[in-house]
Design a protein around this motif. Sequence first.
Motif, PDB file in Angstrom:
ATOM      1  N   GLY A 286       0.793  -1.224   0.000  1.00  0.00           N
ATOM      2  CA  GLY A 286       0.000   0.000   0.000  1.00  0.00           C
ATOM      3  C   GLY A 286       0.825   1.272   0.000  1.00  0.00           C
ATOM      4  O   GLY A 286       0.304   2.346  -0.275  1.00  0.00           O
ATOM      5  N   GLY A 287       2.115   1.185   0.311  1.00  0.00           N
ATOM      6  CA  GLY A 287       2.981   2.365   0.270  1.00  0.00           C
ATOM      7  C   GLY A 287       3.546   2.568  -1.122  1.00  0.00           C
ATOM      8  O   GLY A 287       3.386   1.730  -2.010  1.00  0.00           O
ATOM      9  N   ASP A 288       4.174   3.707  -1.333  1.00  0.00           N
ATOM     10  CA  ASP A 288       4.855   3.971  -2.603  1.00  0.00           C
ATOM     11  C   ASP A 288       6.317   3.589  -2.448  1.00  0.00           C
ATOM     12  O   ASP A 288       6.996   4.074  -1.546  1.00  0.00           O
ATOM     13  N   TRP A 289       6.803   2.728  -3.334  1.00  0.00           N
ATOM     14  CA  TRP A 289       8.168   2.235  -3.261  1.00  0.00           C
ATOM     15  C   TRP A 289       9.052   2.986  -4.243  1.00  0.00           C
ATOM     16  O   TRP A 289       8.607   3.421  -5.301  1.00  0.00           O
ATOM     17  N   ARG A 290      10.331   3.083  -3.869  1.00  0.00           N
ATOM     18  CA  ARG A 290      11.341   3.743  -4.705  1.00  0.00           C
ATOM     19  C   ARG A 290      12.529   2.798  -4.820  1.00  0.00           C
ATOM     20  O   ARG A 290      12.962   2.202  -3.838  1.00  0.00           O
ATOM     21  N   LEU A 291      13.059   2.692  -6.030  1.00  0.00           N
ATOM     22  CA  LEU A 291      14.258   1.902  -6.283  1.00  0.00           C
ATOM     23  C   LEU A 291      15.253   2.847  -6.950  1.00  0.00           C
ATOM     24  O   LEU A 291      15.004   3.336  -8.048  1.00  0.00           O
ATOM     25  N   GLU A 292      16.353   3.151  -6.232  1.00  0.00           N
ATOM     26  CA  GLU A 292      17.372   4.070  -6.729  1.00  0.00           C
ATOM     27  C   GLU A 292      18.674   3.318  -6.930  1.00  0.00           C
ATOM     28  O   GLU A 292      19.032   2.472  -6.118  1.00  0.00           O
ATOM     29  N   ARG A 293      19.383   3.657  -8.002  1.00  0.00           N
ATOM     30  CA  ARG A 293      20.669   2.999  -8.231  1.00  0.00           C
ATOM     31  C   ARG A 293      21.565   3.277  -7.035  1.00  0.00           C
ATOM     32  O   ARG A 293      21.725   4.408  -6.618  1.00  0.00           O
ATOM     33  N   ALA A 294      22.117   2.205  -6.476  1.00  0.00           N
ATOM     34  CA  ALA A 294      23.011   2.322  -5.321  1.00  0.00           C
ATOM     35  C   ALA A 294      24.401   2.696  -5.809  1.00  0.00           C
ATOM     36  O   ALA A 294      24.791   2.333  -6.919  1.00  0.00           O
TER      37      ALA A 294
END
Length: 137
Positions: free
Chosen positions: A112-120
């Motif tokens: 239910g939350g908004d997820w973020r995937l950022e290049r590490a």
Amino acid sequence: MRWLDVSPRLAIAAAAAFVAAAAPAGVAGPWRLSEVGGKVGCTLSLTEAPAIGGYEVKAPAACRLAFPPIKGVSTWSVDGAGSLVLSDPERRRIVLLQARSASLWEGPGPDGGDWRLERAPAARTEAPLAAGGASGR
């Protein structure tokens, strides 16, 4: 030899799947997973190792604890629309993220939350500088 009749819709879908499957190098690597506005995060590894339905995902135990839906994720792929898909071993979509830039994907998480995937940041491979300076003299 007889040729199969292929509808244009099927041909387009096949071409999109081929393009998505042929492009892991630009996406593979370490990615930081977090909830948008959240304080907890972990690093997933999107590999170039082929797996059923895409490429292998490696998630440490800390990731699976912080983001329980990740427990079922085994593969990643980029779909025909350019979205990043994280799937389970039976190719069921767990997470679908939209590209915001070359180093950022976002979308609704299964919790239910908004997820973020950022290049590490890449792991450091160079030797640390000597205390006396860059030349070490």
